[in-house]
Write a protein that holds these residues in place. Structure first.
Motif, PDB file in Angstrom:
ATOM      1  N   THR A  99      94.905  83.566  66.742  1.00 61.55           N
ATOM      2  CA  THR A  99      94.037  84.047  67.819  1.00 61.55           C
ATOM      3  C   THR A  99      92.583  83.758  67.463  1.00 61.55           C
ATOM      4  N   VAL A 101      88.412  83.357  68.706  1.00 58.73           N
ATOM      5  CA  VAL A 101      87.369  83.756  69.652  1.00 58.73           C
ATOM      6  C   VAL A 101      86.172  82.839  69.419  1.00 58.73           C
ATOM      7  N   HIS A 104      81.687  80.080  75.028  1.00 55.51           N
ATOM      8  CA  HIS A 104      82.230  79.263  76.118  1.00 55.51           C
ATOM      9  C   HIS A 104      81.950  77.774  75.929  1.00 55.51           C
ATOM     10  N   ASN A 128      96.040  81.238  70.651  1.00 55.78           N
ATOM     11  CA  ASN A 128      95.399  81.965  71.751  1.00 55.78           C
ATOM     12  C   ASN A 128      93.885  81.852  71.577  1.00 55.78           C
ATOM     13  N   LYS A 130      90.144  82.974  73.050  1.00 55.95           N
ATOM     14  CA  LYS A 130      89.353  83.861  73.900  1.00 55.95           C
ATOM     15  C   LYS A 130      87.903  83.396  73.846  1.00 55.95           C
ATOM     16  N   LEU A 131      87.251  83.332  74.996  1.00 58.26           N
ATOM     17  CA  LEU A 131      85.885  82.840  75.063  1.00 58.26           C
ATOM     18  C   LEU A 131      84.921  83.946  75.483  1.00 58.26           C
ATOM     19  N   THR A 132      83.851  84.079  74.737  1.00 57.45           N
ATOM     20  CA  THR A 132      82.795  85.029  75.056  1.00 57.45           C
ATOM     21  C   THR A 132      81.512  84.567  74.393  1.00 57.45           C
ATOM     22  N   VAL A 136      81.424  89.975  68.905  1.00 61.85           N
ATOM     23  CA  VAL A 136      82.872  90.102  68.880  1.00 61.85           C
ATOM     24  C   VAL A 136      83.298  91.159  67.864  1.00 61.85           C
ATOM     25  N   GLU A 141      89.623  92.910  69.354  1.00 64.43           N
ATOM     26  CA  GLU A 141      90.128  91.709  70.014  1.00 64.43           C
ATOM     27  C   GLU A 141      91.468  91.263  69.443  1.00 64.43           C
ATOM     28  N   ALA A 143      91.796  89.492  66.785  1.00 62.10           N
ATOM     29  CA  ALA A 143      91.535  88.082  66.509  1.00 62.10           C
ATOM     30  C   ALA A 143      91.649  87.762  65.022  1.00 62.10           C
ATOM     31  N   TRP A 146      86.604  84.353  64.367  1.00 60.98           N
ATOM     32  CA  TRP A 146      85.568  84.213  65.397  1.00 60.98           C
ATOM     33  C   TRP A 146      84.650  83.065  64.968  1.00 60.98           C
TER      34      TRP A 146
END
Length: 306
Positions: A99, A101, A104, A128, A130-132, A136, A141, A143, A146
């Motif tokens: 996972t 992160v 974007h 997986n 995740k974009l932010t 974080v 999350e 995750a 990151w």
């Protein structure tokens, strides 16, 4: 957690007593004292509300309850041994779910390139993403890692510096602001801000001499999204910033032009942030090696400090 660990100690002590047949031998096998073993056995009996062993100076044997507990404890110990062997066998091989992160802009480009290669080499691992563009919380999350652009300030986390991404000033080919010949000329120009990296003050560095200057920034428009900031520049809303990997093709095509070509913004650190700990799953290290190799081929990226 403490109670669970206490129970674990008690069960392991009981197994040693049952296998050794007396408290003294069990204490030697466990590397502790006979009174400690005796106390743990009493504590286990008190917790379960059952007599587990009948013991005297010369005799020791398990009660029916003790025999049943021994059977279940041995099954648990055997299962644990199997788990341990499986973990050791797969410890160096990426498995499970990775996972990630990331921001974007990087997630839609550089991270996806690395993920594609990672999945090709390790198809057994599910990824997986995740974009932010914000901060974080790895635990919240769920995750593994990151990918942070700009630096992580949480000293409780493990931070691996991958390198630095250089950034330049750009504007649309149709931008009609006043001429910008020196950094101070930017103070009278409408600028596109990227919070928190390009906002409030512009920290500039001479490409030729390394001289540094700080310029007050008049942000006519600001956003915390890299792609939104880049879009604002493309639409002629002001002078903005971008890494060469993002804007290079548009500059080459004449859609954008570089502002102050002799200067660039201070490079942004790119970091891989994970939870602190002695052990890190192989799936994380394997991905970071692939990402590092991908970044090394990216225009504007440097592994060494500026």
């Amino acid at each position: 957690m403490t109670k669970r660990l206490d129970r674990l100690h008690l069960i392991l002590t009981f197994l040693a007593v049952a296998q050794q047949g007396n408290l003294t031998s069990a204490a030697k096998a466990l590397g502790t004292t006979q009174p400690t073993v005796s106390r743990r056995l009493r504590d286990l009996e008190a917790m379960l509300g059952a007599r587990l062993a009948a013991r005297s100076t010369h005799r020791f044997h398990l009660t029916p309850e003790g025999v049943e507990l021994q059977r279940k404890a041995i099954a648990w110990a055997d299962a644990w041994s199997e788990w341990e062997q499986e973990m050791q066998a797969t410890g160096s091989m990426p498995t499970g779910v990775l996972t990630l992160v990331g921001p974007h802009g990087y997630g839609n480009t550089l991270l996806m390139d690395a993920i594609a290669e990672y999945r090709q080499r390790f198809p057994q691992v599910q990824v997986n993403l995740k974009l932010t563009d914000g901060q974080v919380d790895l635990i919240r999350e769920g995750a593994d890692v990151w990918i942070c652009a700009g630096g992580c300030r949480d000293q409780t986390l493990h931070v691996r510096r991958l390198g630095w991404m250089h950034r330049i000033l750009i504007a649309s080919k149709d931008y009609r602001g006043a001429p910008v010949r020196v950094p101070e000329d930017l103070e009278s120009q409408p600028l596109v801000g990227l919070v928190p990296h390009v906002y409030g003050q512009l920290e500039l560095r001479s490409v030729r001499t390394g001289e540094r200057r700080s310029v007050r920034m008049n942000a006519s428009m600001a956003t915390d999204g890299l792609l939104a900031s880049y879009s604002a520049v493309q639409l002629g809303m002001g002078i903005g910033s971008a890494a060469p990997w993002l804007c290079g093709s548009d500059i080459a095509a004449g859609k954008l032009r570089r502002i102050l070509p002799g200067w660039e913004l201070e490079p942004v650190p790119i970091e891989a942030v994970t939870l602190a700990g002695r052990f890190r799953p192989a799936r994380i290290d394997a991905f970071l090696e692939i990402l590092s190799a991908q970044l090394a081929k990216t225009t504007g990226f440097r592994r060494t400090p500026p």
